[in-house]
Design a protein around this motif. Structure first.
Motif, PDB file in Angstrom:
ATOM      1  N   UNK A 199     -10.996   4.661   0.991  1.00 26.53           N
ATOM      2  CA  UNK A 199     -10.615   4.874  -0.411  1.00 26.53           C
ATOM      3  C   UNK A 199      -9.115   5.077  -0.554  1.00 26.53           C
ATOM      4  N   UNK A 200      -8.541   5.785   0.404  1.00 25.44           N
ATOM      5  CA  UNK A 200      -7.102   6.037   0.357  1.00 25.44           C
ATOM      6  C   UNK A 200      -6.325   4.714   0.462  1.00 25.44           C
ATOM      7  N   UNK A 201      -6.770   3.834   1.359  1.00 29.28           N
ATOM      8  CA  UNK A 201      -6.073   2.551   1.536  1.00 29.28           C
ATOM      9  C   UNK A 201      -6.172   1.707   0.270  1.00 29.28           C
ATOM     10  N   UNK A 202      -7.382   1.685  -0.294  1.00 32.47           N
ATOM     11  CA  UNK A 202      -7.569   0.893  -1.521  1.00 32.47           C
ATOM     12  C   UNK A 202      -6.690   1.417  -2.650  1.00 32.47           C
ATOM     13  N   UNK A 203      -6.647   2.746  -2.768  1.00 33.51           N
ATOM     14  CA  UNK A 203      -5.838   3.382  -3.809  1.00 33.51           C
ATOM     15  C   UNK A 203      -4.351   3.012  -3.644  1.00 33.51           C
ATOM     16  N   UNK A 204      -3.864   3.122  -2.426  1.00 28.48           N
ATOM     17  CA  UNK A 204      -2.435   2.859  -2.175  1.00 28.48           C
ATOM     18  C   UNK A 204      -2.088   1.395  -2.473  1.00 28.48           C
ATOM     19  N   UNK A 205      -2.883   0.481  -1.953  1.00 24.90           N
ATOM     20  CA  UNK A 205      -2.552  -0.935  -2.127  1.00 24.90           C
ATOM     21  C   UNK A 205      -2.735  -1.366  -3.587  1.00 24.90           C
ATOM     22  N   UNK A 206      -3.784  -0.848  -4.235  1.00 20.16           N
ATOM     23  CA  UNK A 206      -4.010  -1.214  -5.639  1.00 20.16           C
ATOM     24  C   UNK A 206      -2.838  -0.825  -6.525  1.00 20.16           C
ATOM     25  N   UNK A 207      -2.203   0.287  -6.173  1.00 22.51           N
ATOM     26  CA  UNK A 207      -1.113   0.790  -7.020  1.00 22.51           C
ATOM     27  C   UNK A 207       0.224   0.096  -6.787  1.00 22.51           C
ATOM     28  N   UNK A 252      -1.752 -11.803  -5.458  1.00 20.03           N
ATOM     29  CA  UNK A 252      -2.325 -12.513  -4.314  1.00 20.03           C
ATOM     30  C   UNK A 252      -1.998 -11.791  -3.000  1.00 20.03           C
ATOM     31  N   UNK A 253      -0.832 -11.164  -2.963  1.00 18.59           N
ATOM     32  CA  UNK A 253      -0.437 -10.403  -1.770  1.00 18.59           C
ATOM     33  C   UNK A 253      -1.322  -9.166  -1.621  1.00 18.59           C
ATOM     34  N   UNK A 254      -1.514  -8.448  -2.721  1.00 18.32           N
ATOM     35  CA  UNK A 254      -2.357  -7.250  -2.680  1.00 18.32           C
ATOM     36  C   UNK A 254      -3.791  -7.616  -2.302  1.00 18.32           C
ATOM     37  N   UNK A 255      -4.256  -8.720  -2.870  1.00 22.44           N
ATOM     38  CA  UNK A 255      -5.624  -9.172  -2.582  1.00 22.44           C
ATOM     39  C   UNK A 255      -5.790  -9.486  -1.085  1.00 22.44           C
ATOM     40  N   UNK A 256      -4.802 -10.177  -0.553  1.00 28.14           N
ATOM     41  CA  UNK A 256      -4.853 -10.539   0.864  1.00 28.14           C
ATOM     42  C   UNK A 256      -4.792  -9.301   1.761  1.00 28.14           C
ATOM     43  N   UNK A 257      -3.951  -8.331   1.396  1.00 27.18           N
ATOM     44  CA  UNK A 257      -3.871  -7.081   2.162  1.00 27.18           C
ATOM     45  C   UNK A 257      -5.216  -6.355   2.115  1.00 27.18           C
ATOM     46  N   UNK A 258      -5.792  -6.249   0.910  1.00 26.08           N
ATOM     47  CA  UNK A 258      -7.059  -5.538   0.756  1.00 26.08           C
ATOM     48  C   UNK A 258      -8.212  -6.252   1.449  1.00 26.08           C
TER      49      UNK A 258
END
Lengths: 297, 297
Positions: free
Chosen positions: B19-27, B33-39
């Motif tokens: 959850x922490x990773x998702x929160x950080x990257x989403x923000x 497309x970069x955020x999507x690829x990271x997630x």
């Protein structure tokens, strides 16, 4: 164009950062081929404009430029990693960089990718180890934080992704600026602000310097676009007109060549104005600004 | 094999770090497309063994595991970046990772490379911003320094280069250990030592924990090699026997299958002995050690 003052400053501190980078990488306990690949790109030359901005900023605060040598090495390593990755076949697919074969042409793609990864990682290592008489723990942490912001998804890497997304499309001036502010601008701003951080500048001065660096960043990119049209292979170390061939939106394509030149002048003037407003001893930074506006390579 | 205690701990803290990773990257203010690829790669699952080691280490010191959530996210981002880059066509050229298409198969090579770069950079950003009540400036700097050592040319990246150099060659056991100590071991050791650092452990305890993590790192890799021979596609998420096909030296190829199993047992025993010598409340770390020795995926 370059004055004697800037010429000798530039020569002295280019040597300093280049020797520091060689020293650091040579001492790594790592596979020889990796070190060789890292050094190959670090030693490919270039203007070292980012380190020079950092050194000149320190000088403007009356600090010894030498205090910035590790940060300068870190900045140039991040810049170099970005060039190695940008040149890869899946990205810009460039065979030449400053007239020399690109890293992956010499060492292969896998090693080139890993050399870039290692340089990025090493840059944070350097910041974490700046001697205590130059930066205390809080300053070092700020330098790490700022670098990771400038170089990451919200900065340089994000700019590179947008640049790729924009290829073959007609971008607006705003979209083009977003790309350049992130892809090249953020690391130029970092170079100046890292110097201000080491010199314990106040918040207001940092804001002014940030504005200064923002404008030279855009000027730098516009000049790059103009050189791509007007330069020679010898000057720019890559084929002339490659932006047009790669269907990239550029300042000249959006504003016409003369419009781009006006925009360049505008940013140079704005940079100088912001610099002058700091009241710092900014002779060298001013001369670097002129150099960016008029550079031929 | 997994006990209820470890099972519920594992479930709770896997969720926390995910959850922490998702929160950080989403923000992040970055191209979608970069955020999507990271997630995509961050959310590809996995055992989250490194975060669990960190959380369990904090628990062993009587500290709240939650204190490690940003460091755990940083560690998992570094691990994930390394998988994205390792899977690239110019490296291991893997199409599947944990049964899902690899990052570059979905987003293309360029975006995959940049997503990796962004994750690596973001990990240092996270460490620089740990709340002050969890780590002071000196602890944060130490965490940055240790991570850059563990992940860089003298650690994980160096190990990956040696691994590539060793392909198709008959390696000695010593050479094979050098590769694994760096390629996988250093980040496992970091996971444990980062917990010790946050808990302000003394130098002697850190040395013992480092030894513990060294042995579980090698055990982890030997088990990996054994699974490559004995596992099923479902268990390991990639073709069985791919090491043999790729002409990789492995523990079974050097020591025979039964020799590799003995070596695995030896490291598990040595890990437990080192752990026990710390005098910490190490029930969970002990159970993680068992899990590593006997894991089937």
């Amino acid at each position: 164009m370059q004055t004697d003052r800037l010429g000798s400053f530039s020569k002295q501190y280019k040597t300093l950062v280049e020797e520091r980078m060689r020293e650091i990488v040579s001492q790594l306990e790592a596979p020889e081929i990796l070190k060789e690949s890292m050094l190959y790109s670090l030693e490919a030359g270039g203007k070292r404009i980012r380190p020079l901005l950092l050194f000149a900023t320190l000088k403007a605060f009356g600090r010894a430029p030498e205090a910035g040598k590790d940060v300068a090495a870190a900045i140039e390593m991040v810049h170099t990693y970005s060039l190695i990755h940008d040149d890869l076949p899946s990205m810009d697919d460039d065979d030449l960089r400053r007239g020399k074969p690109t890293n992956h042409k010499v060492y292969g793609e896998a090693t080139a990718i890993l050399a870039g990864d290692a340089l990025l990682t090493l840059s944070f290592n350097l910041l974490s180890q700046i001697p205590a008489d130059i930066a205390d723990a809080n300053v070092k942490l700020t330098l790490v934080n700022m670098l990771s912001n400038a170089a990451g998804a919200e900065g340089m890497v994000g700019g590179q992704v947008s640049d790729m997304e924009g290829e073959g499309k007609n971008l607006s001036l705003e979209e083009l600026e977003y790309i350049h502010i992130n892809k090249t601008g953020r690391m130029l701003v970092y170079s100046v602000l890292a110097g201000a951080e080491i010199a314990n500048a106040d918040a207001e001065t940092k804001t002014k310097l940030s504005k200064f660096a923002h404008h030279i960043g855009l000027a730098f990119q516009i000049r790059d676009d103009i050189l791509d049209l007007e330069g020679t292979v010898d000057q720019i170390g890559k084929p002339v007109g490659s932006d047009t061939e790669n269907e990239k939106s550029t300042y000249p394509s959006l504003l016409s060549l003369s419009g781009a030149k006006q925009e360049l002048d505008r940013h140079i003037r704005a940079a100088k104005q912001a610099l002058s407003s700091t009241g710092l001893d900014s002779i060298l930074l001013n001369e670097i600004t002129d150099l960016i506006g008029l550079r031929t390579s």
